[in-house]
Scaffold this motif. Structure first.
Motif, short mmCIF file in Angstrom:
data_model
loop_
_atom_site.label_atom_id
_atom_site.label_comp_id
_atom_site.label_asym_id
_atom_site.label_seq_id
_atom_site.Cartn_x
_atom_site.Cartn_y
_atom_site.Cartn_z
N PHE A 180 0.82 -1.22 0.00
CA PHE A 180 0.00 0.00 0.00
C PHE A 180 0.85 1.27 0.00
N THR A 202 10.37 -0.81 7.93
CA THR A 202 10.39 -2.25 8.16
C THR A 202 10.42 -3.00 6.82
N GLY A 235 0.67 -0.51 12.51
CA GLY A 235 2.10 -0.53 12.83
C GLY A 235 2.49 0.85 13.33
N ASN A 236 2.96 1.68 12.40
CA ASN A 236 3.29 3.06 12.74
C ASN A 236 2.04 3.94 12.75
N ASN A 283 -1.40 4.40 8.13
CA ASN A 283 -2.44 3.95 7.20
C ASN A 283 -3.83 4.10 7.79
N ALA A 317 1.74 -9.36 7.97
CA ALA A 317 1.15 -8.18 8.62
C ALA A 317 -0.28 -7.94 8.15
N SER A 318 -0.57 -8.27 6.90
CA SER A 318 -1.92 -8.05 6.37
C SER A 318 -2.90 -9.05 6.97
N1 F0G Z 1 1.15 -3.75 6.62
C1 F0G Z 1 2.31 -3.70 5.96
C2 F0G Z 1 2.55 -4.72 4.91
C3 F0G Z 1 3.27 -2.71 6.27
O1 F0G Z 1 4.40 -2.68 5.60
C4 F0G Z 1 2.99 -1.78 7.29
C5 F0G Z 1 3.95 -0.75 7.64
C6 F0G Z 1 1.75 -1.88 7.93
C7 F0G Z 1 0.86 -2.86 7.58
C8 F0G Z 1 1.36 -0.92 8.99
O2 F0G Z 1 1.01 0.32 8.46
O3 F0G Z 1 2.62 1.67 9.72
O4 F0G Z 1 0.78 2.73 8.45
O5 F0G Z 1 0.30 1.43 10.53
N2 F0G Z 1 5.13 -0.68 7.19
C9 F0G Z 1 6.04 0.43 7.42
C10 F0G Z 1 7.28 0.28 6.57
C11 F0G Z 1 6.30 0.77 8.81
O6 F0G Z 1 8.34 0.82 6.91
O7 F0G Z 1 7.21 -0.35 5.52
P1 F0G Z 1 1.19 1.62 9.33
#
Ligand code: F0G
Length: 399
Positions: A87, A112, A215-216, A219, A324-325
């Protein structure tokens, strides 16, 4: 920040305009982000955005996952179908375009793995230079390899994601580098268009529930902003409940809601095999709390085992996603059990990354003979090069 121009056309005219742009061949219209540009920060006249045709991602039905979760119907908006497989591309096109407008040579992020893959691709496409800071060891190889392939300068720091953010903060104070982490407001602007696109695909009828990983927390904040704006513009009649799911080993927002009512947050030492969301000190937590409150969404966490099972189930529906999804499906199951989501309600999971991002995780799951989910595991079978042996397997599996 209110980016909607005062002269914005009324809701119905916008819906028609955005749909008609799908027939155009102009790059700016072929982008599923810039197609909604009336709702975006406005680039100076004559400036073309940096685009890789992001957005325009599918909504899939997940019939088997629906059954396993206990809902009549279940949909997934698959953001892993973006150009770099996550995304992040929807926010990178806007933020990197602004970096170029502002005259920066260098862009940088702590990541990450998905932000860095996306930033590296867009920077390379724009002829700009990219600095990637990633935690050593705790990153999926698919993502690290993308950063190398897209020719970014990649530093693996001997720390976690939160440590990378800290170091990047200091680098930025001493070097002219444009920050592309999700605290960048233009990132959130691009990412919010996913909510617009989702509504367009659903005939502008909001589902009862949208479920996202946290995560952070950029989104969830961005999607919440998108829904809020659409409501204000009269594009939708009500807000969906936006729920956020974290991994139990990286759950600072869940704890904040549970222990402090979302008034403050205490960083945690994050540990999860869903490395994308291995984050203990999320930057956008206040915005995420606001979205939870405004939409009436839930905030919960799920175990490593629940994530593994859910990921295999999304895969077994022919869709697939990264770990994570899969927290979204794992979270939905819990929300159905608790009665927060009712069987007949409409639910959209936001799948944030492609299943090829972290093949090691998938291989480990299917080869793990110790795991309890025997019916989901499909390990490869080693056989002699012999048709009899293969037919024997087929016979054992049944007609
Ligand atoms: N899912 C995926 C696949 C991600 O890469 C991330 C975040 C999240 C969910 C969470 O989204 O941070 O907006 O709450 N990835 C970040 C990165 C931190 O550095 O690629 P979020």
């Amino acid at each position: 920040m209110a980016y909607v121009r005062s002269g914005t056309p009324p809701a119905d005219a916008l819906k028609t305009l955005w749909r008609e742009r799908k027939l155009s061949l102009a790059p700016v219209d072929l982008s599923g982000v810039w197609r909604f540009r009336e709702a975006l920060p406005i680039l100076p006249a004559g400036v073309e955005p940096v685009t890789l045709r992001e957005g325009n991602t599918p909504i899939y039905g997940l019939p088997r996952c629906a059954k396993s979760a206990g809902v009549d119907e279940l949909f997934a908006k698959h953001q892993g179908m973006n150009p770099t497989g996550s995304f992040k591309d929807t926010g990178m096109t806007t933020a990197l375009s602004m970096a170029r407008v502002k005259g920066f040579q260098w862009v940088g992020c702590a990541s990450t793995g998905n932000t860095s893959a996306s930033m590296a691709a867009y920077a390379a496409h724009a002829g700009m230079r990219a600095l990637v800071l990633i935690p050593e060891g705790k990153i999926a190889w698919g993502k690290l390899s993308q950063s190398l392939d897209y020719a970014a300068s990649t530093c693996q720091l001997k720390t976690d994601f939160d440590g990378c953010v800290r170091v990047l903060g200091e680098v930025i104070r001493r070097f002219p580098l444009y920050l592309l982490n999700s605290v960048n407001p233009y990132r959130l602007e691009g990412q919010k268009t996913t909510a617009y696109e989702m509504m367009e695909q659903l005939g502008w009828a909001p589902p009862d529930h949208v479920i996202v990983p946290g995560g952070n927390l950029g989104n969830s904040s961005a999607l919440g902003k998108g829904f809020r704006e659409m409501l204000a513009m009269g594009l939708i009649a009500h807000l969906p409940k936006l729920s956020i799911v974290q991994a139990a080993g990286a759950n600072p927002l869940v704890r904040s809601m549970r222990e402090f009512g979302g008034e403050r947050i205490e960083p945690v030492h994050a540990e999860t095999r869903a490395t994308a969301i291995r984050i203990g000190n999320p930057a956008s937590w206040k915005k995420a709390v606001a979205v939870l409150r405004e939409t009436g969404g839930a905030c919960l966490d799920v175990s490593e085992e629940e994530i593994g099972v859910a990921k295999a189930e999304v895969g077994a529906d022919g869709v697939g996603c990264e770990p994570a999804s899969a927290v979204t499906l794992a979270g939905l199951k819990k929300l159905v059990r608790s009665g927060f989501v009712k069987r007949g309600e409409s639910v959209v999971l936001v799948l944030t990354g492609h299943c090829l991002k972290d093949p090691e995780y998938t291989m480990d799951f299917h080869r793990d003979t110790a795991a309890g989910n025997a019916s989901l595991r499909k390990p490869p079978v080693l056989l002699d090069a012999d048709a009899e042996a293969v037919i024997d397997i087929l016979n054992r599996l049944g007609m």
